[in-house]
Design a protein around this motif. Structure first.
Motif, mmCIF file in Angstrom:
data_model
loop_
_atom_site.group_PDB
_atom_site.id
_atom_site.type_symbol
_atom_site.label_atom_id
_atom_site.label_comp_id
_atom_site.label_asym_id
_atom_site.label_seq_id
_atom_site.Cartn_x
_atom_site.Cartn_y
_atom_site.Cartn_z
ATOM 1 N N SER A 103 -0.217 3.785 -2.564
ATOM 2 C CA SER A 103 -1.099 3.492 -3.903
ATOM 3 C C SER A 103 -2.252 4.611 -3.857
ATOM 4 N N PRO A 104 -2.323 4.677 -4.951
ATOM 5 C CA PRO A 104 -3.395 5.897 -5.173
ATOM 6 C C PRO A 104 -4.976 5.599 -4.473
ATOM 7 N N VAL B 210 0.707 -1.074 0.105
ATOM 8 C CA VAL B 210 0.033 -0.106 0.104
ATOM 9 C C VAL B 210 0.837 1.297 -0.220
ATOM 10 N N GLY B 211 2.250 1.036 0.447
ATOM 11 C CA GLY B 211 2.949 2.347 0.178
ATOM 12 C C GLY B 211 4.391 1.943 0.858
ATOM 13 N N PHE B 212 5.171 2.849 0.576
ATOM 14 C CA PHE B 212 6.735 2.932 1.096
ATOM 15 C C PHE B 212 7.292 4.020 1.223
ATOM 16 N N ALA B 213 8.248 4.290 1.906
ATOM 17 C CA ALA B 213 9.130 5.479 2.112
ATOM 18 C C ALA B 213 10.621 5.009 2.038
ATOM 19 N N TRP B 214 11.526 5.957 1.295
ATOM 20 C CA TRP B 214 12.891 5.619 1.469
ATOM 21 C C TRP B 214 13.559 6.922 1.345
ATOM 22 N N GLY C 213 -5.782 8.477 3.580
ATOM 23 C CA GLY C 213 -5.729 8.179 4.812
ATOM 24 C C GLY C 213 -4.623 8.632 5.780
ATOM 25 N N SER C 214 -4.237 7.586 6.596
ATOM 26 C CA SER C 214 -3.106 8.010 7.580
ATOM 27 C C SER C 214 -1.843 7.228 7.189
#
Length: 111
Positions: free
Chosen positions: A22-23, A2-6, A28-29
Motif C-alpha cells: 500500500s503506497p 498493507v501488502g501481498f506477494a505472489w 518501511g520493512s
C-alpha cells in the motif's frame, strides 16, 4: 491489507507475479519482508531462473529488486528531459541508419 506477494514455479523458472505494498506503507520493512519470503520460496523450489516484470518508470520497485539481487536482463531506464532543452539540439548531426548484413565481422560487434 498493507501488502501481498505472489510467486509461482514452473520447472526451473521461479516467477514473481505480483508484489504490492500500500503506497502509504511503502518505504518501511514490509516490502523487504515480502521479497525475502518470496525469494525463500524460489530457493526452496530449486529454480535456477528467477524472473519478474516491472515497469521501467517504477524506480521504487526496481530499487527493491536490485537490492535483493534481481537485476534487469534488459536494462531499460526511464529518462526525461524538458522539451525546450531538446528543440535546440535537433539541428545537429543526425544518425545514419544502415541495414545490417549477415557477415561474421558485423555480427561479432554485437556479442
Amino acid at each position: 491489507m498493507v501488502g501481498f506477494a505472489w510467486s509461482w514455479v514452473c520447472g526451473d523458472i521461479w516467477f514473481l507475479a505480483q508484489l504490492f505494498i500500500s503506497p502509504e506503507r511503502q518505504g518501511g520493512s514490509i516490502g523487504r519482508e515480502l521479497i525475502e519470503r518470496t525469494l525463500d520460496h524460489a530457493e526452496k523450489s530449486g529454480a535456477s531462473n528467477r524472473v519478474l516484470i516491472t515497469f521501467a518508470f517504477n524506480t521504487v520497485s526496481q530499487g527493491l529488486y536490485i537490492r535483493h539481487g534481481l537485476f534487469p536482463r534488459f536494462p531499460i531506464y526511464s529518462v526525461s528531459v524538458p522539451r525546450e532543452h531538446l528543440i535546440g539540439r535537433l539541428h545537429g548531426p543526425q544518425f545514419k541508419c544502415v541495414p545490417l548484413d549477415g557477415e561474421a565481422s558485423t555480427l561479432a560487434r554485437f556479442v
